[in-house]
Write a protein that holds these residues in place. Structure first.
Motif, PDB file in Angstrom:
ATOM      1  N   GLY A   3       0.811  -1.210   0.000  1.00  8.67           N
ATOM      2  CA  GLY A   3       0.000   0.000   0.000  1.00  8.67           C
ATOM      3  C   GLY A   3       0.845   1.261   0.000  1.00  8.67           C
ATOM      4  N   LEU A   4       1.926   1.245   0.767  1.00  3.66           N
ATOM      5  CA  LEU A   4       2.825   2.405   0.817  1.00  3.66           C
ATOM      6  C   LEU A   4       3.776   2.429  -0.362  1.00  3.66           C
ATOM      7  CD1 LEU A   4       3.805   2.335   4.623  1.00  3.66           C
ATOM      8  CD2 LEU A   4       2.028   3.704   3.529  1.00  3.66           C
ATOM      9  N   ARG A   5       4.004   1.246  -0.980  1.00  4.31           N
ATOM     10  CA  ARG A   5       4.926   1.109  -2.100  1.00  4.31           C
ATOM     11  C   ARG A   5       6.343   1.549  -1.707  1.00  4.31           C
ATOM     12  NH1 ARG A   5       3.077  -0.058  -6.842  1.00  4.31           N
ATOM     13  NH2 ARG A   5       4.783   1.025  -7.932  1.00  4.31           N
ATOM     14  N   ASN A   6       6.722   1.181  -0.512  1.00  7.78           N
ATOM     15  CA  ASN A   6       8.054   1.489   0.015  1.00  7.78           C
ATOM     16  C   ASN A   6       8.373   0.541   1.152  1.00  7.78           C
ATOM     17  OD1 ASN A   6       7.548   4.841  -0.694  1.00  7.78           O
ATOM     18  ND2 ASN A   6       9.527   3.921  -1.132  1.00  7.78           N
ATOM     19  N   ASP A   7       9.632   0.506   1.508  1.00  8.78           N
ATOM     20  CA  ASP A   7      10.008   0.035   2.843  1.00  8.78           C
ATOM     21  C   ASP A   7       9.282   0.932   3.852  1.00  8.78           C
ATOM     22  OD1 ASP A   7      12.267  -1.144   4.814  1.00  8.78           O
ATOM     23  OD2 ASP A   7      12.112   1.026   5.112  1.00  8.78           O
ATOM     24  N   ILE A   8       8.671   0.320   4.865  1.00 13.46           N
ATOM     25  CA  ILE A   8       7.789   1.094   5.759  1.00 13.46           C
ATOM     26  C   ILE A   8       8.551   2.218   6.445  1.00 13.46           C
ATOM     27  CG2 ILE A   8       6.296   0.965   7.797  1.00 13.46           C
ATOM     28  CD1 ILE A   8       5.669  -1.935   7.002  1.00 13.46           C
ATOM     29  N   TYR A   9       9.704   1.893   7.028  1.00 13.61           N
ATOM     30  CA  TYR A   9      10.490   2.912   7.733  1.00 13.61           C
ATOM     31  C   TYR A   9      10.926   4.021   6.774  1.00 13.61           C
ATOM     32  CZ  TYR A   9      14.496   5.057  10.100  1.00 13.61           C
ATOM     33  OH  TYR A   9      15.382   5.948  10.636  1.00 13.61           O
ATOM     34  N   THR A  10      11.394   3.630   5.573  1.00 13.59           N
ATOM     35  CA  THR A  10      11.841   4.632   4.606  1.00 13.59           C
ATOM     36  C   THR A  10      10.692   5.551   4.203  1.00 13.59           C
ATOM     37  OG1 THR A  10      13.508   3.094   3.762  1.00 13.59           O
ATOM     38  CG2 THR A  10      12.942   4.967   2.359  1.00 13.59           C
ATOM     39  N   HIS A  11       9.485   4.980   4.038  1.00  9.97           N
ATOM     40  CA  HIS A  11       8.322   5.790   3.666  1.00  9.97           C
ATOM     41  C   HIS A  11       8.102   6.910   4.681  1.00  9.97           C
ATOM     42  CE1 HIS A  11       4.242   6.799   2.291  1.00  9.97           C
ATOM     43  NE2 HIS A  11       3.925   6.840   3.579  1.00  9.97           N
ATOM     44  N   PHE A  12       8.128   6.556   5.958  1.00  7.92           N
ATOM     45  CA  PHE A  12       7.869   7.580   6.982  1.00  7.92           C
ATOM     46  C   PHE A  12       9.072   8.497   7.182  1.00  7.92           C
ATOM     47  CE2 PHE A  12       4.666   4.328   8.254  1.00  7.92           C
ATOM     48  CZ  PHE A  12       3.541   5.117   8.047  1.00  7.92           C
ATOM     49  N   LEU A  13      10.271   8.004   6.889  1.00  4.27           N
ATOM     50  CA  LEU A  13      11.445   8.872   6.951  1.00  4.27           C
ATOM     51  C   LEU A  13      11.329   9.973   5.899  1.00  4.27           C
ATOM     52  CD1 LEU A  13      14.279   9.142   8.359  1.00  4.27           C
ATOM     53  CD2 LEU A  13      15.193   7.922   6.382  1.00  4.27           C
ATOM     54  N   VAL A  14      10.959   9.587   4.672  1.00  4.34           N
ATOM     55  CA  VAL A  14      10.771  10.572   3.601  1.00  4.34           C
ATOM     56  C   VAL A  14       9.633  11.525   3.957  1.00  4.34           C
ATOM     57  CG1 VAL A  14      10.084  10.855   1.190  1.00  4.34           C
ATOM     58  CG2 VAL A  14      11.737   9.077   1.816  1.00  4.34           C
ATOM     59  N   GLU A  15       8.566  10.990   4.508  1.00  4.91           N
ATOM     60  CA  GLU A  15       7.431  11.830   4.899  1.00  4.91           C
ATOM     61  C   GLU A  15       7.854  12.856   5.952  1.00  4.91           C
ATOM     62  OE1 GLU A  15       3.274  10.146   5.451  1.00  4.91           O
ATOM     63  OE2 GLU A  15       3.808  10.579   7.526  1.00  4.91           O
ATOM     64  N   GLY A  16       8.643  12.418   6.909  1.00  5.19           N
ATOM     65  CA  GLY A  16       9.109  13.331   7.951  1.00  5.19           C
ATOM     66  C   GLY A  16       9.997  14.432   7.410  1.00  5.19           C
ATOM     67  N   LEU A  17      10.819  14.106   6.391  1.00  4.89           N
ATOM     68  CA  LEU A  17      11.695  15.114   5.799  1.00  4.89           C
ATOM     69  C   LEU A  17      10.909  16.180   5.052  1.00  4.89           C
ATOM     70  CD1 LEU A  17      14.630  12.895   4.468  1.00  4.89           C
ATOM     71  CD2 LEU A  17      14.561  14.278   6.539  1.00  4.89           C
ATOM     72  N   GLY A  18       9.643  15.880   4.744  1.00  2.00           N
ATOM     73  CA  GLY A  18       8.796  16.886   4.116  1.00  2.00           C
ATOM     74  C   GLY A  18       8.418  18.015   5.039  1.00  2.00           C
ATOM     75  N   GLY A  19       8.773  17.912   6.308  1.00  2.00           N
ATOM     76  CA  GLY A  19       8.494  18.976   7.277  1.00  2.00           C
ATOM     77  C   GLY A  19       7.734  18.514   8.487  1.00  2.00           C
ATOM     78  N   GLY A  20       7.067  17.348   8.381  1.00  2.00           N
ATOM     79  CA  GLY A  20       6.263  16.871   9.501  1.00  2.00           C
ATOM     80  C   GLY A  20       7.065  16.478  10.724  1.00  2.00           C
ATOM     81  N   ALA A  21       8.371  16.196  10.547  1.00  2.00           N
ATOM     82  CA  ALA A  21       9.192  15.763  11.672  1.00  2.00           C
ATOM     83  C   ALA A  21       9.806  16.916  12.461  1.00  2.00           C
ATOM     84  CB  ALA A  21      10.309  14.845  11.167  1.00  2.00           C
ATOM     85  N   ASP A  22       9.548  18.139  12.046  1.00  7.88           N
ATOM     86  CA  ASP A  22      10.129  19.310  12.732  1.00  7.88           C
ATOM     87  C   ASP A  22       9.399  19.543  14.047  1.00  7.88           C
ATOM     88  OD1 ASP A  22      11.400  21.628  13.444  1.00  7.88           O
ATOM     89  OD2 ASP A  22      10.403  22.885  11.932  1.00  7.88           O
TER      90      ASP A  22
END
Length: 546
Positions: free
Chosen positions: A233-252
């Motif tokens: 569903g995510l079409r990624n390694d799960i951890y990598t998916h959320f790592l990329v998502e966090g780099l979009g600004g959500g992890a600040d």
């Protein structure tokens, strides 16, 4: 070096333009300010490896490693977020062999030569375990050309990968491993090894790579013994998916405009844990001093909220509470409102620490520091033991072994961290006999008084502390012989160098059991003859921290 080339050419040109008469004279030289600034500006570089296909059909293919690497690269190269200067992506078959990956790491080491360069190395691939030539179990990254039946000879050992990573000159380096070794998910084990390990708890048979060197960070998509997973569903390694998502600004989390490495990992860790319903727990080994030096996305544009954090394995599983509210499970961190806050570390019903602290905007406060400051570093102990001279002649002519009571004061982390100051006073009195005459023993009364100061080094593990170091002590010995006017009273006083060693075991928040011993060298005069003698002692008792 390539960035310094225009400057070097300018210097050489200026020197070539000078005549022989000008040799040794000052030559006017104009340097381009922009070129100079560029040459000394820290760079942001990344090497991203995604291995989806393998030559040996025994390794099942993976769906998303190449996409993991390219998705992460897109975020890093985004001019509004990552703004990396150079991102090299290795996903093609000829780029993902063991030799090609090692060559790329060596090339990265040559290019990222400044200590303040930001360097990120990322792998999305199979991980596995195998025995090396010595029969020891090791972790391996499965490269495209790795042989299922010759893993140790053809795959990339994690020890070798770690050595190449540690060789990077940068102090701001991050290694991300989106792989595992447990036999499921993004991992395969040879059948015989799977059978061998089936009854062994994970973590017992080999130590994880996540013991990184100083000034580096190592992030893993799962904890030791767990499985890193891909998700359709995510079409990624799960951890990598959320790592990329966090780099979009959500992890600040502290809202300063930048996403640091620890912020990105904490964001991905929490969401991976929730998405997999606790079956995958990303781990981290973080060794840093002060602020997190690795900014992966954005830039610091304002003073952020204060942060409380810990990545110390000893605090894993503890809950960080702020003003009575649970904020995060360690390892990790949380941003808080500036001002006076009540900080707690709890596990179940047990409270490890509760402190009121004042935190300011922009401050990053390690919980280990709070724990160290909250824990009493002074101890007063009452000890009982013995005092004796080390050689038989002194015991026969001066004083046999005698009981002694001692009061000891220990100050930890004084005058330096991991050192202590130890003050002790010992007292003994009683009646003994010496065989000074052939026809019988001569009774006498004695009094000893010792006072010493030491500066031992402290080794601390959980509730146990060991210490050892130099000591200086004064010794007073007084004797009065009964019924013999020819001998009369005698007294000695000397100052002696020596060593002290001991151990402390905490059995409660304040109470501790302690034991220590000493070995001293002193000089005494017996019947008009001086001699160097050793005296020693050992004590044990209880102490109270305050």
């Amino acid at each position: 070096m390539r960035r310094l080339l225009p400057i070097l050419l300018a210097v050489l040109t200026a020197c070539a333009g000078a005549t022989s008469r000008d040799k040794g004279a000052l030559v006017p030289l104009r340097l381009d300010e922009d070129a100079l600034t560029t040459a000394y500006t820290p760079r942001r570089m990344a090497l991203l490896v995604g291995i989806s296909e393998f030559d040996d059909p025994q390794w099942r293919g993976l769906r998303y490693p190449a996409k993991d690497a390219t998705d992460l690269a897109a975020t890093m190269l985004d001019p509004t977020r990552g703004r990396f200067d150079q991102v090299r992506v290795l996903t093609k078959p000829e780029e993902t062999t063991r030799a090609a990956i090692l060559a790329a790491l060596k090339r990265l080491r040559e290019e990222a030569h400044r200590p303040d360069d930001v360097v990120v190395v990322y792998f999305s691939a199979h991980g596995t375990l195998a025995r090396d030539a010595k029969g020891e179990l090791r972790r391996y990254l499965v490269t495209r050309d790795a042989s299922y039946r010759a893993i140790a000879q053809t795959a990339l050992p994690m020890d070798m990968l770690k050595a190449e990573f540690d060789a990077l000159p940068s102090r701001r380096r991050l290694l991300v491993l989106a792989s595992c070794h447990s036999g499921n998910g993004k991992s395969l084990l040879p059948k015989e090894l799977e059978k061998e390990l089936s009854g062994v708890k994970s973590g017992f048979y080999a130590r994880p790579l996540e013991e990184s060197s100083r000034a580096s960070m190592v992030f893993a998509a799962c904890d030791w013994g767990e499985t890193a997973r891909e998700d359709e569903g995510l079409r990624n390694d799960i951890y990598t998916h959320f790592l990329v998502e966090g780099l979009g600004g959500g992890a600040d989390r502290n809202s300063d405009g930048a996403v640091t490495a620890t912020e990105a990992h904490d964001y991905a860790r929490r969401r991976t844990f929730a998405f997999t319903e606790g079956r995958q727990r990303p781990s981290a080994e973080v060794l840093e001093v002060g602020a997190d030096p690795i900014v992966l996305s954005g830039s610091i544009s304002r003073t952020g909220r204060p942060e409380l954090f810990s990545y110390n394995p000893r605090l894993d599983g503890f809950i960080l509470k702020v003003d009575g509210e649970p904020r995060t499970e360690l390892p990790g961190g949380a941003a808080v409102v500036p001002g006076k806050r009540t900080v707690e570390l709890t596990k179940g019903d047990a409270v490890l620490m509760r402190r009121d602290v004042e935190v300011a905007a922009g401050e990053r406060l390690p919980l280990e520091q709070l724990l160290s400051e909250a824990f009493p570093r002074r101890s007063l102990s009452l000890l009982g033991g013995f005092f004796t001279f080390a050689d038989a002649r002194s015991r026969a002519e001066l004083l046999p072994m005698a009981p002694e009571a001692t009061l000891s004061l220990r100050l930890e982390d004084r005058p330096l961290r991991d050192f202590g100051l130890l003050f002790d006073v010992g007292f003994s009195t009683g009646r003994r006999e010496l065989r000074l005459r052939p026809d019988g023993d001569v009774p006498f009364r004695y009094t000893t008084l010792t006072a010493g100061v030491a500066m031992p080094y402290l080794w601390r593990w959980e509730r146990l502390t060991l210490f050892a170091g130099p000591r200086v002590a004064g010794l007073y010995l007084g004797r009065s012989f009964e019924g013999d006017n020819s001998v009369g009273g005698q007294s000695y006083f000397t100052v002696s160098p020596g060593v002290v060693a001991g151990m402390v075991l905490r059995v409660g928040e304040r109470l501790e059991l302690t034991a220590q011993s000493q070995l001293m060298l002193t000089y005494v005069v017996v019947d008009g003859v001086g001699q160097a003698v050793g005296f020693t002692g050992g004590w044990a008792g209880v102490g109270y921290r305050f």
